[in-house]
Design an enzyme around this catalytic site. Structure first.
Site, PDB file in Angstrom:
ATOM      1  N   HIS A   1     -18.167  -4.321   1.124  1.00  0.00           N
ATOM      2  CA  HIS A   1     -18.968  -3.636   0.104  1.00  0.00           C
ATOM      3  C   HIS A   1     -20.396  -3.418   0.624  1.00  0.00           C
ATOM      4  O   HIS A   1     -20.922  -2.307   0.561  1.00  0.00           O
ATOM      5  CB  HIS A   1     -18.964  -4.494  -1.173  1.00  0.00           C
ATOM      6  CG  HIS A   1     -19.918  -4.071  -2.238  1.00  0.00           C
ATOM      7  ND1 HIS A   1     -19.501  -3.440  -3.396  1.00  0.00           N
ATOM      8  CD2 HIS A   1     -21.271  -4.191  -2.342  1.00  0.00           C
ATOM      9  CE1 HIS A   1     -20.565  -3.182  -4.155  1.00  0.00           C
ATOM     10  NE2 HIS A   1     -21.648  -3.640  -3.538  1.00  0.00           N
ATOM     11  N   GLU A   2     -21.014  -4.468   1.136  1.00  0.00           N
ATOM     12  CA  GLU A   2     -22.402  -4.342   1.596  1.00  0.00           C
ATOM     13  C   GLU A   2     -22.494  -3.362   2.773  1.00  0.00           C
ATOM     14  O   GLU A   2     -23.416  -2.547   2.849  1.00  0.00           O
ATOM     15  CB  GLU A   2     -22.988  -5.707   1.987  1.00  0.00           C
ATOM     16  CG  GLU A   2     -22.989  -6.760   0.882  1.00  0.00           C
ATOM     17  CD  GLU A   2     -23.586  -6.284  -0.434  1.00  0.00           C
ATOM     18  OE1 GLU A   2     -24.350  -5.300  -0.451  1.00  0.00           O
ATOM     19  OE2 GLU A   2     -23.261  -6.895  -1.475  1.00  0.00           O
TER      20      GLU A   2
ATOM     21  N   HIS B   1     -22.386   0.157   1.665  1.00  0.00           N
ATOM     22  CA  HIS B   1     -23.648   0.625   1.075  1.00  0.00           C
ATOM     23  C   HIS B   1     -24.491   1.419   2.083  1.00  0.00           C
ATOM     24  O   HIS B   1     -25.252   2.302   1.698  1.00  0.00           O
ATOM     25  CB  HIS B   1     -24.489  -0.550   0.571  1.00  0.00           C
ATOM     26  CG  HIS B   1     -24.236  -0.885  -0.869  1.00  0.00           C
ATOM     27  ND1 HIS B   1     -24.128   0.067  -1.855  1.00  0.00           N
ATOM     28  CD2 HIS B   1     -24.100  -2.084  -1.493  1.00  0.00           C
ATOM     29  CE1 HIS B   1     -23.919  -0.526  -3.020  1.00  0.00           C
ATOM     30  NE2 HIS B   1     -23.894  -1.830  -2.836  1.00  0.00           N
TER      31      HIS B   1
ATOM     32  N   GLU C   1     -22.469   1.773  -6.057  1.00  0.00           N
ATOM     33  CA  GLU C   1     -21.723   0.512  -6.131  1.00  0.00           C
ATOM     34  C   GLU C   1     -20.215   0.769  -6.129  1.00  0.00           C
ATOM     35  O   GLU C   1     -19.454   0.035  -5.489  1.00  0.00           O
ATOM     36  CB  GLU C   1     -22.126  -0.271  -7.385  1.00  0.00           C
ATOM     37  CG  GLU C   1     -23.574  -0.717  -7.397  1.00  0.00           C
ATOM     38  CD  GLU C   1     -23.936  -1.651  -6.242  1.00  0.00           C
ATOM     39  OE1 GLU C   1     -23.022  -2.304  -5.690  1.00  0.00           O
ATOM     40  OE2 GLU C   1     -25.123  -1.725  -5.888  1.00  0.00           O
TER      41      GLU C   1
ATOM     42  N   ASP D   1     -17.557  -0.560  -3.533  1.00  0.00           N
ATOM     43  CA  ASP D   1     -16.369  -1.348  -3.922  1.00  0.00           C
ATOM     44  C   ASP D   1     -15.105  -0.766  -3.306  1.00  0.00           C
ATOM     45  O   ASP D   1     -14.272  -1.494  -2.757  1.00  0.00           O
ATOM     46  CB  ASP D   1     -16.210  -1.345  -5.455  1.00  0.00           C
ATOM     47  CG  ASP D   1     -17.151  -2.339  -6.129  1.00  0.00           C
ATOM     48  OD1 ASP D   1     -17.676  -3.233  -5.439  1.00  0.00           O
ATOM     49  OD2 ASP D   1     -17.353  -2.209  -7.355  1.00  0.00           O
TER      50      ASP D   1
END
Ligand SMILES: [Zn+2]
Length: 621
Positions: A460-461, A464, A521, A525
């Site tokens: 996830h990070e 980003h 986000e 995800d």
């Protein structure tokens, strides 16, 4: 969910909260052990121990009443004219209260090696601008309750109810004007809309009534020639407020801000009233949190590096750090494979994406060095003064960075925090010790479950860096377009599918999620789980391990993922988060993702037409 009802002092209750509560009890035991005045304490133990002891001494805080605020209250009351406002605002900023606007430092979005001053919108007591402007019944009602709360806080100061009510109305109308000048939460996600590097003289021409030079000097900023003014129209709105509002109403607003921003260290009657609005009305919690929880959070917030180093000593194992590092490497490799295989991106942009991916830095578990608070005076019987002095220390620390190169070892979260983040300007991913524990990372579990949990968080990070916001920054963290026009268009089309999907989910009653607010986000995800899945398959290298608890490795990955998002929340909290939170609620963070994934459908033999099979499926990364 039925077995895990929301505790009365919480407004949501999920796996993150459970772990945060567990971390908090670890912090409590650290603080209790050093809160008595023993000569054997180290400097750091004395700092955190005395801060905690002062905060826990409710009787002493109550007995002092508003005496610790007296100098500031007098300063506000004695303002003779509007020229005095700069001095008062400066003084309030130094002790941690931020009326009208926010000021600190940030990396220059277009030259990520440099730190510059940053002046942003602020000064309102409700969560964000639309709370002042929306006309539906719930919003109107909440505003009424907010005004009643402001009035009640004035009454607790000893002001007569009818006067207090008028003062609260004045606060509401001033804050409404600030809100009108503010940028909305969705627009704020666009980094170009909050980047306006201006010479100070241009700032002065936007708001000449406020003495900016005196303010910068007074709060201890180094000489500033230019700075980022995130939202110039907001500064113009502030100017017309300063011109048009009566001196009495300005005093009222500043007094309210001082009370509200210091409420955590005021006598318990003020804390209870603050809970009645911010805890109960806004979030739906039933009971105020125990004092020790509030005091632990204060030490974590005001002396993060002192408490953080004790927490890391106690909780972070080498094994957890080492395994997380391995997983990060595996997931970065999966991202590289994913980029190479994309059918919608041309080789030119792919090459740039790979450069960016390879430049990502990883920070895992703990800081390289800790901030030293030994210059700050911490009194065993001075809760208010401790908060004010540590706020001033942090303000000076932030402002001292202006004009200097970026310190890449800094963190934006304290080490006990159960969270993680990607920083587009540093192009790094950060995992504090607080999250490297079950259920996110569990050494009693197989790879599959760990990839589904902390692996999906890592993915996830990393994603980003390539979501609608992160993709606008390059490998060096500069706001610079590295996409071909064709690839940018393809990206936006794919992102639009995610916007539509999540805009269809209902948070509570008739409140839908904001697909544009949550786009980054949701993209992260969706990408994160795919990368975790790819990395797991790579790790298994074609060998299917024996089923565990009756589930295959693929199934266990998805179960591990779903379980980190188990979550109960109050209706009030769901309503607020839908308005302000760029993250979707847990239910949609799971179902919104897996319904897009043929890998999930295959793992659980879902058929077309079933709820977890979305057609058309959305996919960005
Ligand atoms: Zn995120």
């Amino acid at each position: 969910m039925a077995a895990n009802p929301i505790p009365s002092d919480q407004s949501r209750w999920g796996r993150f909260n459970v772990l945060q509560e567990r971390n908090r009890t670890v912090l409590q035991s650290i603080l209790e052990a050093v809160s008595t005045d023993k000569p054997t304490r180290t400097v750091v133990e004395r700092e955190i121990g005395d801060y905690y002891a002062a905060c826990m001494n409710e009787a002493a805080v109550d007995a002092k009443g508003l005496a610790p605020l007296k100098d500031d209250l007098d300063l506000i009351a004695n303002m003779k004219d509007k020229a005095a406002i700069t001095g008062v605002v400066t003084r309030m900023f130094r002790s941690g209260s931020n009326p009208f606007f926010n000021f600190g430092s940030s990396q220059d979005a277009k030259d990520s090696t440099q730190v510059i001053g940053d002046l942003d919108q602020g000064g309102i007591g409700l969560p964000e601008r639309d709370y002042y402007l929306k006309t539906d019944d719930k919003s109107v009602d909440l505003r009424k309750r907010y005004v009643a709360h402001v009035a009640k806080m004035f009454e607790l100061m000893g002001i007569a109810p009818d006067v207090a009510a008028k003062k609260a109305d004045a606060v509401m109308s001033l804050e409404t004007e600030l809100a009108k000048g503010s940028l909305d939460v969705v627009s704020r996600r666009d980094p170009n809309k909050v980047y306006h590097k201006l010479p100070v003289k241009e700032l002065v021409s936007l708001a000449p009534t406020f003495d900016w030079a005196a303010f910068f000097n007074g709060v201890g900023a180094p000489p500033i020639e230019s700075l980022n003014v995130d939202v110039p129209p907001f500064i113009r709105a502030m100017e017309s407020i300063l011109v048009q509002t009566s001196l009495d109403d300005l005093k009222t607003y500043l007094t309210w801000h001082l009370l509200n921003d210091s409420s955590a260290v005021l006598p318990s009657i003020f804390q209870r009233e603050t809970f009645e609005f911010y805890g109960k009305a806004l979030r739906g919690a039933k009971e105020m949190r125990a004092r020790w929880k509030r005091c632990v959070d204060q030490v974590d917030g005001q002396l993060p590096d002192a408490l953080g180093q004790k927490f890391v000593e106690k909780t972070l194992g080498d094994e957890g750090k080492r395994r997380t590092q391995q997983m990060v490497a595996a997931i970065e490799k999966a991202m590289a494979d994913d980029i190479q295989k994309l059918d919608w991106m041309t080789p030119k942009t792919k090459e740039q994406a790979m450069v960016k991916l390879h430049a990502v830095m990883n920070k895992i578990g703990t800081k390289a060095h800790w901030n030293d608070y030994s210059s700050v005076q911490i009194g065993r019987n001075d809760a208010y003064g401790n908060a004010a002095r540590t706020s001033e220390f942090e303000l000076h620390r932030q402002l001292a960075k202006i004009g200097k190169p970026v310190d890449k070892t800094e963190w934006q979260m304290s080490q006990p925090t159960v969270n993680a983040y990607y920083d587009p300007q540093e192009n790094d991913i950060n995992f504090p010790a607080g999250i490297l524990q079950p259920p996110f990372w569990d050494n009693t579990m197989d790879d599959a479950v760990n990839y589904g949990a902390i692996g999906a968080v890592i993915g996830h990070e990393l994603t980003h860096g390539f979501d609608d916001q992160g993709r606008q920054f390059d490998a060096q963290g500069n706001l610079r377009d590295w996409w071909t026009e064709q690839d940018a268009k393809a990206f936006e089309q794919r992102a639009e599918c995610i916007v539509k999907e999540y805009s269809g989910f209902t948070a509570v009653d008739d409140i839908k999620l904001k697909g544009e607010l949550t786009l980054g986000e949701n993209t992260a995800d969706n990408g994160g789980v795919r990368l975790a899945y790819m990395a797991l398959l790579d790790t298994l290298a074609g060998k299917q391990p024996a089923k565990r608890d009756g589930f295959t490795a693929e199934q266990r990955l998805f179960l591990g993922f779903a379980q980190i998002w188990c979550d109960n929340h109050t209706d009030e909290s769901a309503r607020m988060l839908a308005q302000v939170d760029p993250h979707s609620p847990g239910e949609f963070r799971v179902n919104g993702v897996v319904s897009n994934m043929p890998e999930f459908q295959q793992a659980f033999a879902c058929k077309i037409g079933q709820p977890m099979v979305r057609r058309p499926a959305c996919r960005v990364w």
